[in-house]
Design a protein around this motif. Structure first.
Motif, PDB file in Angstrom:
ATOM      1  N   GLU A 112       0.854  -1.189   0.000  1.00  0.00           N
ATOM      2  CA  GLU A 112       0.000   0.000   0.000  1.00  0.00           C
ATOM      3  C   GLU A 112       0.882   1.227   0.000  1.00  0.00           C
ATOM      4  N   THR A 133      -3.330   0.458  -3.590  1.00  0.00           N
ATOM      5  CA  THR A 133      -3.046  -0.890  -3.103  1.00  0.00           C
ATOM      6  C   THR A 133      -2.710  -1.788  -4.281  1.00  0.00           C
ATOM      7  N   THR A 158      -9.112  -5.273   2.573  1.00  0.00           N
ATOM      8  CA  THR A 158      -8.472  -3.962   2.463  1.00  0.00           C
ATOM      9  C   THR A 158      -9.511  -2.861   2.526  1.00  0.00           C
TER      10      THR A 158
END
Lengths: 181, 86
Positions: A112, A133, A158
């Motif tokens: 990330e 990401t 995420t």
């Protein structure tokens, strides 16, 4: 093939307050109840360059990463070690960080990159956050049949965790704003 | 499946108290000094040293130890992480 996606958010708070909130996100104990996926955060290295006004930080972040049974079976453990490196440039009011896994690298590379910068239209009052990401699941035979499921699981996690993180950041910003007034 | 007991970080890390003291100091310094243009020195050096000494003693993971011992200023976002292989 690497899966890449971006999330953007505007905090209606000045950059100084937002980045202060960032440092408190994982360290203030009351946030642990929301950010349940964060098990441990240690600062491994921190350096201030007094000439440039840049602050360099490296942190170790241990996350609780349970998954569907096929992931647990494959990995054999449900904690993942990540390393986060951050540069805060106080002079130019920019902050960037990179976080990546060092566990399970033979299976997946999860990275990330997050940028905090003053909003172009309202630089003194608002702050932009852009989070990129990338998920690269390695072409291993053991993963072949479940690659798509693993990727989907990671994307969902995420998004969920990012949303929790934003909520916590907004709350801390409001708290810091109240404290300063 | 989801009813596993969650580890409480502060109760398992031997450096938790020193870490908390350091983070408190850092958060104050960051908001009150660094963000206001005063970046001539890091005022938490004392807390940092105690915390770091504790980590040096207790950090077992050899991958993480490399970061602990890395030279300041040489930490490059592009170089870290990917060089550490299991």
């Amino acid at each position: 093939m690497v899966k890449v996606f971006t999330q953007e958010h505007v905090y209606k708070h000045p950059w100084e307050r937002v980045t202060s909130a960032f440092w408190r996100k994982f360290t203030d104990p009351e946030n642990q109840q929301v950010l349940t996926y964060i098990l441990e955060v240690d600062t491994l290295n921190r350096t201030l360059d007094p000439e440039s006004g840049k602050l360099y930080t490296t942190r170790a972040i241990t996350i609780h990463a349970p998954g569907p049974w096929f992931i647990c079976k494959l990995l054999g453990q449900d904690t993942c070690q990540c390393i986060e490196t951050t540069i805060v440039d106080a002079r130019s009011r920019s902050m960037q960080l990179t976080s990546r896994n060092i566990s399970f690298q033979r299976f997946v590379e999860f990275e990330e990159r997050i940028f905090y910068y003053p909003h172009p239209e309202n630089p003194n009052e608002w702050t932009c956050c852009r989070q990129e990401t990338s998920i690269n699941i390695k072409p291993l035979a053991a993963l072949a049949s479940i690659k798509d499921k693993v990727e989907q699981h990671l994307v969902e996690k995420t998004l969920q965790n990012s949303a929790k993180g934003r909520d916590v950041m907004e709350r801390i910003c409001r708290y810091l704003e109240a404290e300063s007034s | 499946m989801s009813s596993k007991e969650k580890k409480t970080p502060s109760s398992t890390s031997p450096c938790a108290q020193l870490r908390a003291a350091y983070h408190d100091c850092f958060n104050r310094w960051y908001s009150e000094k660094f963000m206001k243009g005063q970046w001539d020195k890091d005022e938490c050096a004392n807390h940092w040293q105690k915390y770091r000494d504790c980590l040096s003693q207790h950090l077992e993971d050899k991958h993480l130890r490399r970061f602990l011992e890395a030279e300041s200023g040489q930490i490059d976002g592009a170089a870290t992480g990917r060089n550490i292989r299991e």
